[in-house]
Design a protein around this motif. Structure first.
Motif, PDB file in Angstrom:
ATOM      1  N   ASP A 424       0.782  -6.802 -33.969  1.00 20.16           N
ATOM      2  CA  ASP A 424       1.504  -6.355 -32.774  1.00 20.16           C
ATOM      3  C   ASP A 424       0.760  -5.245 -32.034  1.00 20.16           C
ATOM      4  O   ASP A 424       0.987  -5.030 -30.838  1.00 20.16           O
ATOM      5  CB  ASP A 424       2.938  -5.940 -33.102  1.00 20.16           C
ATOM      6  N   ASP A 428       0.041  -5.304 -27.851  1.00 16.57           N
ATOM      7  CA  ASP A 428       0.639  -4.219 -27.074  1.00 16.57           C
ATOM      8  C   ASP A 428      -0.391  -3.656 -26.091  1.00 16.57           C
ATOM      9  O   ASP A 428      -1.367  -3.020 -26.499  1.00 16.57           O
ATOM     10  CB  ASP A 428       1.111  -3.122 -28.026  1.00 16.57           C
ATOM     11  N   SER A 431      -1.700  -0.072 -26.520  1.00 14.64           N
ATOM     12  CA  SER A 431      -2.578   0.320 -27.624  1.00 14.64           C
ATOM     13  C   SER A 431      -4.019   0.494 -27.178  1.00 14.64           C
ATOM     14  O   SER A 431      -4.800   1.194 -27.828  1.00 14.64           O
ATOM     15  CB  SER A 431      -2.516  -0.724 -28.745  1.00 14.64           C
TER      16      SER A 431
END
Length: 444
Positions: A424, A428, A431
């Motif tokens: 994840d 994202d 990130s």
């Protein structure tokens, strides 16, 4: 290896000879493999978009997490059929698309009804329970029985014959170990999680797991039953404590094997554990607090002894998953002169030789050396983004730097696979890292 059982027999207080024999029976080291490590991801969803995204950059291995509390939320046998069907469909979708799967069973997420079982609450020497919600999968027969029933269901309900492996652990992180420093929540840094009636008196004790060799003794106390406690007695008690974790791991593996799972079992293993010099210092002080470099004593982590004992007592293929690839200790170790973060061909022998400064080695380097000594294959994973609910800390590399550095550590430490934490993170946009970044790091 018989020492795992004889060492832990309650009346036994002499340990040194048995330990020497145990370490002399270590299997031959795993042969060096020429193949490139497999590159994977932790906590994959195995949904269609993520499968497509992973395939597009050549990611062919993932860890998929199951959740015990979602699988059996209502009580023993009360299976959530919809959840099981969804989990099975997602795992099968990854497999059918050529992506290998290691299953994390999620035993660190027990249903509420399991918390009400006899002996479910871990208890430390002050009568405290862990604030993290950890339950006693090591000593409690009731919890062990419920957990093993769940594991057998996983094998039966999922395409387990096609899995690359299944993970087992005892902690709230799904790793081997007892709760860590200050997890009693009372400001006291060192807890020893073996003071329930099961471990102390044998009441409701999981089958085959020995009761304490010194009932009622609390680390740091200088006498027990009118006797002066010696360093060797303290060492014997610690080895009973740390090897109790192995009975918890072995119980899970035995349940998987009895259910027909013959593929590798992975044991996630954090940090580097207690160093031999640590144990000497700690037991000379009767485990009263000295020598606890990073909380490994209370966690019961002593890989120098545990990895060989696992290799000699657990059925079928076993793989240790070293969760310290490019963690904060690697940052420190590579800044030394000379750097101490890279694995070397001599590490297995050097790591237990007197005078080797293993306290300066990275966690990965030391733990990998113990796996090699035990003849165990190893995979690894990074801690994840600093500040996350993971192993990442403010001292860790940023996630982009972990992605850049981890492939070299995986290759240099002869890991069979590397799992990047987490899928994840790559999904994202906030990130700042993508699957393409991971693919570029892997290809050099």
């Amino acid at each position: 290896m018989r020492c795992l059982h004889s060492l832990l027999r309650p009346a036994r207080l002499a340990v040194t000879a048995c330990l020497a024999v145990a370490l002399a029976l270590i299997p031959s080291p795993v042969p060096a493999h020429a193949a490139e490590p497999a590159w994977g991801l932790v906590a994959s969803s195995c949904t269609a978009p993520d499968i497509a995204a992973n395939r597009a950059v050549g990611i062919g291995l993932v860890e998929v997490e199951a959740y015990w509390d979602r699988y059996l939320p209502g009580g023993p046998g009360a299976v959530n059929a919809a959840y099981v069907a969804d989990l099975r469909a997602r795992v099968t979708a990854c497999l059918d698309n050529g992506i290998r799967v290691v299953l994390g069973p999620g035993t660190q997420y027990p249903p509420a009804w399991v918390r009400g079982l006899a002996g479910a609450g871990l208890v430390d020497q002050r009568g405290k329970n862990p604030t993290t919600g950890a339950i006693d999968t090591v000593f409690s027969a009731a919890v062990r029985g419920a957990q093993n029933d769940y594991l057998r269901r996983l094998v039966a309900d999922l395409p387990s014959a096609r899995l690359d492996g299944i993970r087992v652990g005892t902690s709230t992180a799904g790793e081997i170990g007892f709760p860590g420093p200050n997890e009693a929540g009372d400001g006291f840094l060192q807890s020893w999680w073996a003071y329930g009636a099961d471990a102390q008196q044998g009441t409701g004790l999981a089958a085959g797991t020995p009761v304490t060799p010194m009932p009622g003794w609390i680390p740091g106390q200088r006498t027990w039953n009118g006797r002066t406690v010696t360093a060797s007695m303290a060492q014997n008690w610690f080895l009973w404590y740390s090897r109790s974790l192995l009975f918890g791991i072995k119980g899970q593996v035995d349940a998987l094997r009895a259910a027909g799972f013959s593929r590798p079992v992975h044991v996630p293993s954090p940090g580097k554990g207690v160093l031999p010099a640590d144990l000497t210092t700690a037991t000379a002080a009767l485990l009263g607090g000295a020598g606890d470099r990073d909380g490994s004593l209370g966690r019961g982590l002593y890989y120098v002894d545990q990895f060989p004992a696992l290799a000699g007592n657990v059925a079928g293929p076993l793989v240790v998953d070293l969760t310290g690839v490019d963690d904060a200790t690697a940052v420190v170790a590579r800044g030394l002169t000379p750097p101490q973060d890279r694995c070397a061909s001599t590490d297995a022998t050097a790591s237990v030789a007197a005078g080797t400064p293993v306290q300066t080695w990275s966690n990965l380097r030391f733990a990998r050396a113990q796996a090699t000594r035990a003849g165990l294959a190893a995979v690894g994973e990074n801690p994840g983004p600093p500040g996350a609910e993971t192993g990442g800390t403010a001292s860790s590399d940023p996630i982009a730097e972990q992605i850049r550095r981890s492939p070299a550590y995986a290759r240099g430490c002869n890991l069979l696979a590397f799992f990047l934490a987490f899928e994840d993170v790559l999904d994202d946009p906030a990130s700042g890292v993508t699957r393409q970044d991971y693919a570029r790091a892997v290809t050099g």
